[in-house]
Structure formats: C-alpha cells, structure tokens
Design a protein around this motif. Structure first.
Motif, mmCIF file in Angstrom:
data_model
loop_
_atom_site.group_PDB
_atom_site.id
_atom_site.type_symbol
_atom_site.label_atom_id
_atom_site.label_comp_id
_atom_site.label_asym_id
_atom_site.label_seq_id
_atom_site.Cartn_x
_atom_site.Cartn_y
_atom_site.Cartn_z
ATOM 1 N N UNK A 139 0.846 -1.199 0.000
ATOM 2 C CA UNK A 139 0.000 0.000 0.000
ATOM 3 C C UNK A 139 0.882 1.250 0.000
ATOM 4 N N UNK A 140 0.617 2.196 -0.909
ATOM 5 C CA UNK A 140 1.446 3.403 -0.954
ATOM 6 C C UNK A 140 1.286 4.249 0.304
ATOM 7 N N UNK A 141 2.416 4.726 0.824
ATOM 8 C CA UNK A 141 2.410 5.554 2.032
ATOM 9 C C UNK A 141 3.568 6.533 1.966
ATOM 10 N N UNK A 142 3.458 7.600 2.727
ATOM 11 C CA UNK A 142 4.540 8.577 2.793
ATOM 12 C C UNK A 142 5.694 7.937 3.566
ATOM 13 N N UNK A 143 6.881 7.933 2.989
ATOM 14 C CA UNK A 143 8.013 7.267 3.645
ATOM 15 C C UNK A 143 8.698 8.139 4.687
ATOM 16 N N UNK A 144 9.514 7.472 5.489
ATOM 17 C CA UNK A 144 10.362 8.201 6.423
ATOM 18 C C UNK A 144 11.481 8.854 5.614
ATOM 19 N N UNK A 145 11.808 10.068 5.923
ATOM 20 C CA UNK A 145 12.787 10.831 5.145
ATOM 21 C C UNK A 145 14.131 10.112 5.046
ATOM 22 N N UNK A 146 14.699 9.774 6.162
ATOM 23 C CA UNK A 146 16.033 9.173 6.168
ATOM 24 C C UNK A 146 16.040 7.878 5.374
ATOM 25 N N UNK A 147 15.050 7.056 5.552
ATOM 26 C CA UNK A 147 15.014 5.773 4.867
ATOM 27 C C UNK A 147 15.054 5.938 3.360
ATOM 28 N N UNK A 148 14.237 6.818 2.816
ATOM 29 C CA UNK A 148 14.180 6.989 1.365
ATOM 30 C C UNK A 148 15.479 7.534 0.804
ATOM 31 N N UNK A 149 15.995 8.547 1.427
ATOM 32 C CA UNK A 149 17.218 9.160 0.917
ATOM 33 C C UNK A 149 18.371 8.169 0.962
ATOM 34 N N UNK A 150 18.483 7.439 2.048
ATOM 35 C CA UNK A 150 19.600 6.514 2.192
ATOM 36 C C UNK A 150 19.430 5.254 1.364
ATOM 37 N N UNK A 151 18.194 4.817 1.200
ATOM 38 C CA UNK A 151 17.963 3.600 0.420
ATOM 39 C C UNK A 151 18.486 3.722 -0.998
ATOM 40 N N UNK A 152 18.228 4.837 -1.617
ATOM 41 C CA UNK A 152 18.683 5.033 -2.985
ATOM 42 C C UNK A 152 20.189 4.987 -3.103
ATOM 43 N N UNK A 153 20.899 5.527 -2.133
ATOM 44 C CA UNK A 153 22.350 5.540 -2.173
ATOM 45 C C UNK A 153 22.954 4.209 -1.757
ATOM 46 N N UNK A 154 22.240 3.429 -0.964
ATOM 47 C CA UNK A 154 22.775 2.172 -0.454
ATOM 48 C C UNK A 154 22.490 0.991 -1.374
ATOM 49 N N UNK A 155 21.760 1.220 -2.438
ATOM 50 C CA UNK A 155 21.374 0.137 -3.342
ATOM 51 C C UNK A 155 22.613 -0.610 -3.842
ATOM 52 N N UNK A 156 22.624 -1.912 -3.639
ATOM 53 C CA UNK A 156 23.709 -2.749 -4.125
ATOM 54 C C UNK A 156 24.875 -2.903 -3.161
ATOM 55 N N UNK A 157 24.862 -2.251 -2.014
ATOM 56 C CA UNK A 157 25.948 -2.378 -1.057
ATOM 57 C C UNK A 157 25.441 -3.177 0.143
ATOM 58 N N UNK A 158 25.917 -4.405 0.279
ATOM 59 C CA UNK A 158 25.433 -5.302 1.337
ATOM 60 C C UNK A 158 25.788 -4.800 2.729
ATOM 61 N N UNK A 159 26.960 -4.187 2.877
ATOM 62 C CA UNK A 159 27.379 -3.685 4.186
ATOM 63 C C UNK A 159 26.423 -2.618 4.672
ATOM 64 N N UNK A 160 26.106 -1.647 3.819
ATOM 65 C CA UNK A 160 25.199 -0.570 4.209
ATOM 66 C C UNK A 160 23.775 -1.073 4.402
ATOM 67 N N UNK A 161 23.352 -2.016 3.574
ATOM 68 C CA UNK A 161 21.973 -2.525 3.639
ATOM 69 C C UNK A 161 21.650 -3.128 5.001
#
Length: 166
Positions: A139-161
């Motif tokens: 279900x679409x919802x407004x995301x938490x700010x930190x999560x969205x910003x960091x998720x995009x940058x952490x994509x593909x890095x297992x350590x950060x994930x």
C-alpha cells in the motif's frame, strides 16, 4: 571520492559523508569505526588506519522526525525499491502510476502513486485497481525521510543494507 555511512549513537542511519569527512570525525574522536574494508587501508607516513565503510557517532544527534519529503520521481522510485508494484519486475523503464486515476479525482500524493512498469501502467490505464484486477503489492504511504534518501544511495551495497531498514 568514496562515501561512508554515518550512524547515530543509537545505530540509526543518519547520512552518507565523504571518506575525508569520515576520517576527520574519526581523528577528532567524534565517531568510531563499525565496519571497515578488509582489502583497503588508509596510510599515512607513520601510521595505517582501517578504511571505514560504516562509522557511528559517539554522541547522540537529534534527527528531525517530521521532515516534509517532497514527492519526486526519484524519491518515489526509491521508496518502491525500483520495482513495479503490480508485477514485481525490477526495471529501469519505470513510470509513475496513480492508484486512483487522476481522471477520477486521484491526486499526485504519496498515498496515491506507485512505481509501475510501462506494460502494467498501460494495462491498468484509467481503471480502478478492482476494475483492472491489479492491486499494488505494498500500500502506498509517505516514507520516512532518512530511509528513502539513504535507500537510494545504499542500493547494491550489502554492508550498508544491514544498517538501513525500510
């Protein structure tokens, strides 16, 4: 220049900083290394230091909880993990779909838009989810700010994930 994930004293992800900024925080003893690269080291004339991947601040930094994150294509795709919310395909040709179509009164807001592949968006068209028998996986919802910003940058890095949860 490399990026380093910064965690709050409570192990909550805060941001990414440059390697240079991370080293300054470490040398000033404002942060400690949580994860370091095994293959790489930082070398100085008379010293060798671990190459930081994740650091943690020694003192707690208050993070604003209610930050107004504007809806953009990039932030929406990041929220939906670059995945079509109807068929589940991971595609680089994703579009924005209005769950309640704009022609039927739907608005462009966090709770009404999802990422969709071109085929699913075309198939759903101007229909309601029940009419098209196509429902978003989440279900679409407004995301938490930190999560969205960091998720995009952490994509593909297992350590950060390991430190960034959705």
């Amino acid at each position: 220049m490399s990026k380093v994930l910064v965690l709050n004293a409570t192990y909550e992800p805060i941001s990414f900083v440059s390697l240079r900024r991370a080293v300054v925080l470490l040398l000033k003893e404002k942060a400690e290394v949580i994860e370091a690269s095994v293959e790489q080291k930082l070398r100085a004339e008379r010293a060798s230091f671990p190459y930081p991947l994740v650091i943690r601040l020694v003192t707690y930094v208050p993070v604003p909880r209610f930050f107004n994150l504007p809806l953009s294509r990039r932030s929406l795709l990041s929220r939906d993990n670059y995945t079509c919310q109807y068929c589940g395909i991971v595609d680089n040709q994703l579009t924005i779909d209005h769950v309640l179509p704009k022609s039927r009164g739907g608005k462009t807001e966090w709770t009404n838009v999802v990422a969709a592949c071109v085929n699913c968006n075309r198939k759903k068209g101007n229909k309601l989810p029940a009419e098209a028998k196509m429902f978003p996986r989440v279900a679409p919802a407004k995301p938490a700010y930190i999560t969205v910003v960091l998720l995009g940058q952490a994509k593909g890095n297992e350590t950060w994930a390991r430190y960034i949860r959705t």
